[in-house]
Design a protein around this motif. Structure first.
Motif, PDB file in Angstrom:
ATOM      1  N   TYR A  49      43.374  11.558 -86.734  1.00  0.00           N
ATOM      2  CA  TYR A  49      42.377  10.824 -85.956  1.00  0.00           C
ATOM      3  C   TYR A  49      42.846   9.391 -85.775  1.00  0.00           C
ATOM      4  O   TYR A  49      43.715   8.926 -86.510  1.00  0.00           O
TER       5      TYR A  49
ATOM      6  N   GLU B 213      36.871   6.746 -77.255  1.00  0.00           N
ATOM      7  CA  GLU B 213      37.178   8.168 -77.201  1.00  0.00           C
ATOM      8  C   GLU B 213      36.864   8.738 -75.833  1.00  0.00           C
ATOM      9  O   GLU B 213      37.595   9.583 -75.309  1.00  0.00           O
TER      10      GLU B 213
ATOM     11  N   THR C  83      41.479  11.940 -77.947  1.00  0.00           N
ATOM     12  CA  THR C  83      41.839  11.932 -79.368  1.00  0.00           C
ATOM     13  C   THR C  83      43.346  12.148 -79.523  1.00  0.00           C
ATOM     14  O   THR C  83      44.025  12.491 -78.550  1.00  0.00           O
TER      15      THR C  83
ATOM     16  N   THR D 299      47.845   6.182 -85.125  1.00  0.00           N
ATOM     17  CA  THR D 299      47.122   5.247 -84.264  1.00  0.00           C
ATOM     18  C   THR D 299      48.063   4.270 -83.555  1.00  0.00           C
ATOM     19  O   THR D 299      47.654   3.591 -82.627  1.00  0.00           O
TER      20      THR D 299
END
Lengths: 350, 439
Positions: free
Chosen positions: B53, B93, B98, B149
């Motif tokens: 995530y 999002e 994602t 990320t």
């Protein structure tokens, strides 16, 4: 854990197959390491089929000339199958010869283990789970060690470990043997733990925290040096004790050599993957300009060799421990031996 | 007598059997301890084996809150609520998807800049599709250092020096555009092909060209997303400071009124601007002049040295001898956000970090050393044009300034810098060496 005094086997086929199994398992582990190094684990997305083909019917030319990762992964699968087949043959051979019952159990366990290991590898692909990949990677070397023990059980030496030793040698060795044995067993456990640590570093999930990774790397390095100390001690003790037979002293020597090599490979692995640590490369002009090349041949080979030598260390330390254990067992049996007449009485008594 | 001996032997046997049993149990205990240990390790790792995530940028937000609050009275301190953070994440999002299912934001120019097929190749878990095309390239090759990320905080990051790049600021060092501009795709490709010598950043030259294209698009995608996240955080902070309470940027629920959803339009503007800055990179090439004839002649090198020592101001950081010992107290832009304000000593600035950020999962800031130019190692490439870029434009994200030497002067400095590594010196920090005749 009683010790067999029965002949391990009369036929030489169990021995041949068990040796074949050891010599196939090592390359299997090596290629398995390469699968992770080149991150080819998921190159073939299905299992037991290969891109929808029956694994054995996947066209040879596609395998040979296809992408490298597919080549490695499919090759690993084929090699795994080969070890499985040898394991079946070994089981048959052992059952056909008048072997010691423990060996019979052991070869069945080996067969089950190799099958489970294959399934684990397959599940790893089907579920695409790093965790399973790591488990698969840790059971591989354990199986390798087991295969080595199996091969030892079929050997002449196992039947008569004192064969090459004089009575004097036995007397010299005996008082120290249990200490050396304990050290060897402890070392084997430690080597395996180190391998698990290494596997954890290698299979660290991408979402793991940097601190987690750092901790594992730290312990991997710490244990490396502890282990080097252990092995140095083991080597020293067996080296000094000249009365010990060569088949004890030689593996100890191998361990010492390999652990040194392994330290060097560990450092080289770091450098070929992450460049010089903490900027020490800047200390000299010849090291400052080094660039890491991802998936270069040298990088893959160094990393895979580091992994494979790890398995070899596990294998040899288990080999040494088992031999020491067998030797000390036989010796204590010898020293407990009751005089012949007594034995007769004892036996007739029962 | 005989009987006695027999019992003794029997006793011996019993003792022996007992010994064996204890040995057996000892082995059993060790092996079960071993398996327990293994299981623990496995569980520890399994704990984080969940799906990937995007991590929220807490550090930036926290720093802004600290700065804003330090200028406000005690009874007007602001605080960002979990709900507000949630709101920012939701908007992000909605626009970007994602890590497993990335989306190209629906703003002008985005579809021309990024290719959805490329993003799909680079995103998600590692593997191949049935047709053999790769998936998860970013997680396979980059995430271990740069993080899923793109925050430069992948698992491997902490013991690397320098730390991997945090893309979220949208700042990249090695490029051929003007200082403030984004890199072009070609610039990123150069970094990927060549790697960054002397750092952990590898060269990916053995990979398929199309795979690199896919990864480059994904890096830009992450950089845009990270930049937008920062700006959304700044916006919600501003709103909180202005309005008080804990206002949301926009109501993201489907049945919200047009007015409540207005904040989404602002977000869209932010995204559009960030995308535009990347699109403009191609038009922001730095001005170059051809190197003059004989630019590497001794006279020109001497001229370069004069500039280096004088008007160029290089000495302030790289030192008189070019060893990089001129200023040990620099921080780069990424760490500036974690340490105390400029003008204090390094230890005072790091104290600020210890007070506010230690233990929050950020990487401990380290000083950035000016390069030792005598090593002959150039991170942004060793071609004269690469070094020309660094000197004429400076290095984005670092204190290294540009514009101190232009045109032919810049080429003279390039010649001097290149000559430094060829000088053989035994005692580099010695002024004599520095004045010695070059042969």
């Amino acid at each position: 854990m009683g010790t067999p005094s029965l002949p391990a086997s009369e036929s030489c086929w169990p021995r041949r197959f068990s040796l074949l199994m050891v010599s196939l398992t090592f390359p299997l582990i090596w290629v398995g390491g390469l699968v992770t190094t080149t991150q080819s684990g998921m190159a073939v997305p299905d299992y037991p089929t290969t891109f929808g083909y029956n694994m054995f019917l996947y066209p040879l030319s596609w395998w040979w000339s296809g992408p490298w990762d597919v080549f490695v992964e499919h090759g690993h699968r084929l090699l795994g199958i080969a070890v499985g087949l040898v394991s079946i043959m070994l089981t048959i051979a052992v059952y056909k010869s008048p072997a010691w019952s423990r060996l019979r159990k052991a070869v069945v366990i080996a067969l089950v283990a190799v099958t489970l290991q294959g399934l684990l590898g397959g599940l790893r692909v089907e579920l695409n789970a790093r965790l399973l990949a790591m488990l698969h990677g840790c059971t591989g070397p354990a199986f390798f060690a087991f295969a080595i023990v199996l091969a030892m059980w079929t050997s002449e030496r196992w039947r008569d470990p004192l064969h090459e030793m004089t009575a004097k040698a036995i007397r010299d060795v005996e008082p120290q043997l249990s200490r050396i044995k304990r050290l060897a067993i402890l070392t084997s456990i430690l080597v395996y733990c180190q391998l698990v640590l290494g596997a954890t570093v290698r299979h660290m999930p991408v979402m793991a925290k940097p601190q987690t990774m750092k901790t594992f790397v730290f312990f991997h390095i710490l244990v490396a040096f502890v282990l080097a100390g252990h092995i140095a001690m083991l080597w020293l003790r067996t080296h000094r004790q000249r009365a010990l037979p060569m088949w004890i002293r030689r593996p100890a020597r191998w361990l010492a050599g390999l652990v040194l090599l392994q330290l060097v490979m560990g450092i080289t692995t770091w450098v070929t993957k992450w460049n010089w640590p903490m900027g020490i490369g800047d200390l000299s002009r010849s090291t400052a300009d080094f660039t890491v090349v991802q998936a270069s041949m040298s990088q893959s080979n160094v990393v895979t060799a580091h992994v494979a030598i790890g398995s070899l260390l596990v294998g040899i330390s288990v080999l040494l421990s088992t031999r020491l254990w067998r030797l000390s067992d036989e010796m204590s049996r010898g020293s407990q031996e009751t005089p012949a007449d007594l034995k007769v009485t004892l036996q007739s008594d029962e | 007598m005989m009987f006695k001996q027999i019992t003794k032997t029997k006793n011996n046997e019993i003792v022996l059997r007992q010994q064996m049993q204890s040995m057996e149990s000892a082995t059993r205990t060790t092996s079960s301890a071993l398996w327990c240990g293994l299981l623990l390790v496995v569980l520890a790792v399994a704990g984080c084996d969940g799906s990937a995530y995007f991590q929220f940028n807490h550090a930036y937000l926290d720093r802004q809150v600290i700065d804003i609050n330090s200028g406000r009275p005690d009874d007007a301190q602001i605080e960002i609520s979990d709900e507000q953070e949630e709101n920012v994440s939701e908007i992000l999002e909605a626009a970007f998807g994602t890590p497993d299912a990335p989306k190209i934001p629906g703003v002008e120019g985005a579809a021309a800049l990024l290719d959805q097929e490329f993003l799909d190749m680079a995103a998600g878990p590692v593997g191949r599709l049935e047709d053999g095309s790769p998936r998860g390239l970013y997680r396979q090759h980059c995430a271990h250092c740069h993080g899923v990320t793109g925050d430069g905080m992948g698992p491997t990051s902490e013991f690397l020096k320098p730390y991997p790049r945090d893309y979220r600021k949208g700042v990249f060092k090695f490029k051929h555009t003007v200082l403030g501009a984004k890199p072009r795709k070609e610039d990123l490709r150069q970094v990927l092909m060549e790697g960054i010598p002397g750092t952990a950043m590898p060269s990916f030259r053995v990979y398929d060209s199309q795979e690199l294209d896919a990864i480059i698009d994904y890096v830009i995608y992450l950089a845009i997303r990270g930049d937008v996240e920062r700006q959304l955080e700044a916006t919600i902070l501003q709103k909180t400071a202005d309005e008080g309470g804990n206002p949301l940027l926009a109501d993201t629920s489907a049945n919200a009124s047009a007015e409540d959803r207005e904040g989404l339009l602002d977000a869209k503007d932010i995204i559009t601007d960030v995308v535009a800055s990347w699109t403009e990179a191609n038009d922001s090439l730095m001005p170059t002049t051809e190197p003059p004839a004989n630019w590497q002649s001794d006279e020109n090198i001497a001229r370069g040295r004069e500039i280096f020592l004088g008007t160029g101001g290089c000495v302030a950081c790289h030192g008189k001898t070019g060893l990089g010992d001129g200023n040990p107290d620099l921080f780069d832009t990424w760490t500036e956000e974690l340490v105390g304000a400029k003008g204090q000593s390094t230890s005072a600035r790091l104290e600020f970090y210890d007070e506010h950020f230690a233990g929050t999962g950020t990487l401990k800031p380290r000083n950035q050393r000016p390069r030792n130019l005598r090593l002959g190692s150039f991170r942004g490439g060793r071609r004269p044009i690469d070094i020309y870029s660094r000197i004429s434009q400076g290095i984005a994200g670092t204190e290294m300034p540009g514009g101190k030497a232009k045109g032919d002067d810049a080429w003279a400095v390039v010649a001097y810098v290149l000559s430094l590594s060829e000088e053989v010196i035994s005692k580099p920090s010695n002024d004599l060496d520095f004045q010695r005749e070059r042969n």
